[in-house]
Design a protein around this motif. Sequence first.
Motif, mmCIF file in Angstrom:
data_model
loop_
_atom_site.group_PDB
_atom_site.id
_atom_site.type_symbol
_atom_site.label_atom_id
_atom_site.label_comp_id
_atom_site.label_asym_id
_atom_site.label_seq_id
_atom_site.Cartn_x
_atom_site.Cartn_y
_atom_site.Cartn_z
ATOM 1 N N GLN A 7 0.819 -1.207 0.000
ATOM 2 C CA GLN A 7 0.000 0.000 0.000
ATOM 3 C C GLN A 7 0.858 1.265 0.000
ATOM 4 O O GLN A 7 0.407 2.320 -0.412
ATOM 5 C CB GLN A 7 -0.937 0.026 1.219
ATOM 6 C CG GLN A 7 -1.873 -1.166 1.314
ATOM 7 C CD GLN A 7 -2.761 -1.310 0.083
ATOM 8 O OE1 GLN A 7 -3.415 -0.364 -0.320
ATOM 9 N NE2 GLN A 7 -2.758 -2.486 -0.510
ATOM 10 N N TYR A 8 2.097 1.155 0.460
ATOM 11 C CA TYR A 8 2.980 2.316 0.520
ATOM 12 C C TYR A 8 3.613 2.651 -0.828
ATOM 13 O O TYR A 8 4.329 3.640 -0.947
ATOM 14 C CB TYR A 8 4.078 2.109 1.563
ATOM 15 C CG TYR A 8 3.577 1.955 2.979
ATOM 16 C CD1 TYR A 8 2.392 2.543 3.403
ATOM 17 C CD2 TYR A 8 4.299 1.217 3.902
ATOM 18 C CE1 TYR A 8 1.932 2.389 4.702
ATOM 19 C CE2 TYR A 8 3.851 1.076 5.204
ATOM 20 C CZ TYR A 8 2.665 1.657 5.592
ATOM 21 O OH TYR A 8 2.220 1.503 6.883
ATOM 22 N N GLY A 9 3.373 1.806 -1.828
ATOM 23 C CA GLY A 9 3.917 2.062 -3.168
ATOM 24 C C GLY A 9 5.435 2.124 -3.157
ATOM 25 O O GLY A 9 6.106 1.331 -2.483
ATOM 26 N N GLU A 10 5.975 3.079 -3.877
ATOM 27 C CA GLU A 10 7.426 3.206 -3.996
ATOM 28 C C GLU A 10 8.091 3.569 -2.676
ATOM 29 O O GLU A 10 9.259 3.276 -2.472
ATOM 30 C CB GLU A 10 7.788 4.223 -5.085
ATOM 31 C CG GLU A 10 7.835 3.643 -6.497
ATOM 32 C CD GLU A 10 6.491 3.138 -7.024
ATOM 33 O OE1 GLU A 10 5.434 3.561 -6.519
ATOM 34 O OE2 GLU A 10 6.504 2.294 -7.932
ATOM 35 N N LEU A 11 7.341 4.170 -1.760
ATOM 36 C CA LEU A 11 7.916 4.515 -0.451
ATOM 37 C C LEU A 11 8.314 3.263 0.339
ATOM 38 O O LEU A 11 9.217 3.309 1.156
ATOM 39 C CB LEU A 11 6.923 5.352 0.374
ATOM 40 C CG LEU A 11 6.653 6.760 -0.121
ATOM 41 C CD1 LEU A 11 5.541 7.401 0.703
ATOM 42 C CD2 LEU A 11 7.913 7.600 -0.067
ATOM 43 N N GLY A 12 7.618 2.170 0.097
ATOM 44 C CA GLY A 12 7.907 0.930 0.815
ATOM 45 C C GLY A 12 8.848 0.005 0.087
ATOM 46 O O GLY A 12 9.089 -1.121 0.522
ATOM 47 N N LEU A 13 9.410 0.464 -1.018
ATOM 48 C CA LEU A 13 10.240 -0.383 -1.868
ATOM 49 C C LEU A 13 11.419 -1.027 -1.123
ATOM 50 O O LEU A 13 11.636 -2.231 -1.222
ATOM 51 C CB LEU A 13 10.754 0.432 -3.054
ATOM 52 C CG LEU A 13 10.968 -0.280 -4.367
ATOM 53 C CD1 LEU A 13 9.772 -1.100 -4.781
ATOM 54 C CD2 LEU A 13 11.297 0.733 -5.445
ATOM 55 N N GLY A 14 12.169 -0.228 -0.385
ATOM 56 C CA GLY A 14 13.328 -0.762 0.339
ATOM 57 C C GLY A 14 12.927 -1.844 1.325
ATOM 58 O O GLY A 14 13.571 -2.892 1.425
ATOM 59 N N SER A 15 11.853 -1.611 2.045
ATOM 60 C CA SER A 15 11.372 -2.590 3.024
ATOM 61 C C SER A 15 10.892 -3.866 2.342
ATOM 62 O O SER A 15 11.122 -4.973 2.837
ATOM 63 C CB SER A 15 10.242 -1.992 3.865
ATOM 64 O OG SER A 15 10.726 -0.888 4.592
ATOM 65 N N ARG A 16 10.228 -3.699 1.207
ATOM 66 C CA ARG A 16 9.757 -4.874 0.473
ATOM 67 C C ARG A 16 10.922 -5.685 -0.083
ATOM 68 O O ARG A 16 10.911 -6.916 -0.053
ATOM 69 C CB ARG A 16 8.824 -4.450 -0.655
ATOM 70 C CG ARG A 16 7.474 -3.980 -0.130
ATOM 71 C CD ARG A 16 6.556 -3.566 -1.228
ATOM 72 N NE ARG A 16 6.105 -4.718 -1.997
ATOM 73 C CZ ARG A 16 5.533 -4.624 -3.199
ATOM 74 N NH1 ARG A 16 5.357 -3.437 -3.765
ATOM 75 N NH2 ARG A 16 5.138 -5.704 -3.833
ATOM 76 N N LEU A 17 11.937 -4.999 -0.614
ATOM 77 C CA LEU A 17 13.116 -5.701 -1.125
ATOM 78 C C LEU A 17 13.819 -6.464 -0.011
ATOM 79 O O LEU A 17 14.242 -7.609 -0.202
ATOM 80 C CB LEU A 17 14.081 -4.710 -1.791
ATOM 81 C CG LEU A 17 13.639 -4.178 -3.148
ATOM 82 C CD1 LEU A 17 14.506 -2.991 -3.557
ATOM 83 C CD2 LEU A 17 13.686 -5.266 -4.209
ATOM 84 N N ASN A 133 7.551 -1.200 -14.015
ATOM 85 C CA ASN A 133 7.527 -0.684 -12.657
ATOM 86 C C ASN A 133 8.093 -1.725 -11.693
ATOM 87 O O ASN A 133 7.584 -2.853 -11.640
ATOM 88 C CB ASN A 133 6.062 -0.346 -12.315
ATOM 89 C CG ASN A 133 5.894 0.208 -10.938
ATOM 90 O OD1 ASN A 133 6.355 -0.372 -9.977
ATOM 91 N ND2 ASN A 133 5.199 1.325 -10.844
ATOM 92 N N LEU A 134 9.109 -1.366 -10.957
ATOM 93 C CA LEU A 134 9.743 -2.302 -10.029
ATOM 94 C C LEU A 134 8.771 -2.783 -8.954
ATOM 95 O O LEU A 134 8.769 -3.963 -8.600
ATOM 96 C CB LEU A 134 10.983 -1.657 -9.381
ATOM 97 C CG LEU A 134 11.767 -2.534 -8.403
ATOM 98 C CD1 LEU A 134 12.227 -3.835 -9.061
ATOM 99 C CD2 LEU A 134 12.962 -1.760 -7.854
ATOM 100 N N ALA A 135 7.932 -1.889 -8.457
ATOM 101 C CA ALA A 135 6.963 -2.293 -7.425
ATOM 102 C C ALA A 135 6.031 -3.381 -7.946
ATOM 103 O O ALA A 135 5.725 -4.341 -7.231
ATOM 104 C CB ALA A 135 6.173 -1.080 -6.940
ATOM 105 N N ASP A 136 5.604 -3.276 -9.203
ATOM 106 C CA ASP A 136 4.749 -4.317 -9.799
ATOM 107 C C ASP A 136 5.510 -5.636 -9.932
ATOM 108 O O ASP A 136 4.950 -6.711 -9.731
ATOM 109 C CB ASP A 136 4.239 -3.877 -11.174
ATOM 110 C CG ASP A 136 3.181 -2.789 -11.096
ATOM 111 O OD1 ASP A 136 2.644 -2.550 -9.991
ATOM 112 O OD2 ASP A 136 2.910 -2.165 -12.146
#
Length: 159
Positions: A7-17, A133-136
């Motif tokens: 839900q955080y989109g690109e802001l959460g990218l580092g945490s998701r990785l 899109n990296l998030a996708d």
Amino acid sequence: MKDQLQQYGELGLGSRLKRVSEFVMKEIQIVYTTCKIDFDPYLFPLFKVIIDQELATTTDIQEKLRYTQPAITQGLKKLMDKELVAYKIDSKDKRKKLFQLTQKGMNTHQKMIPLWNVIDQQVTAITTFDSSNLADHITHFEKQLSEKPLSKRILEEYN
């Protein structure tokens, strides 16, 4: 249930990785343990650089991986504790340690080659996805991992 990090989109990218990385490492550890290979997946990059170079200094490893010196030193210690890697002193420069595989390291490497091929094949299969899109991409990867664990995919193909 919605994944809050998604839900955080690109802001959460580092945490998701980070989360995906930890999950993949855990899954690969399950594979190594099941296959009775005493190896830590976090050590793979160091081990592989030494395999590829045959003799590698900490500086060589640092240049190839862009890891910090303490991370390299710690990883090399773990590889030496497992008796997979040893070092010799450079005959031209006595300050340099040249790391190389031990006989046990060579044997372990030979055991791992077919397994690494299956790991590469399975990870490629579940990460291949058309998106700009990296998030996708991460969402697709996470979905694939939740549908069937990576360790199960690898072990089914390996066996």
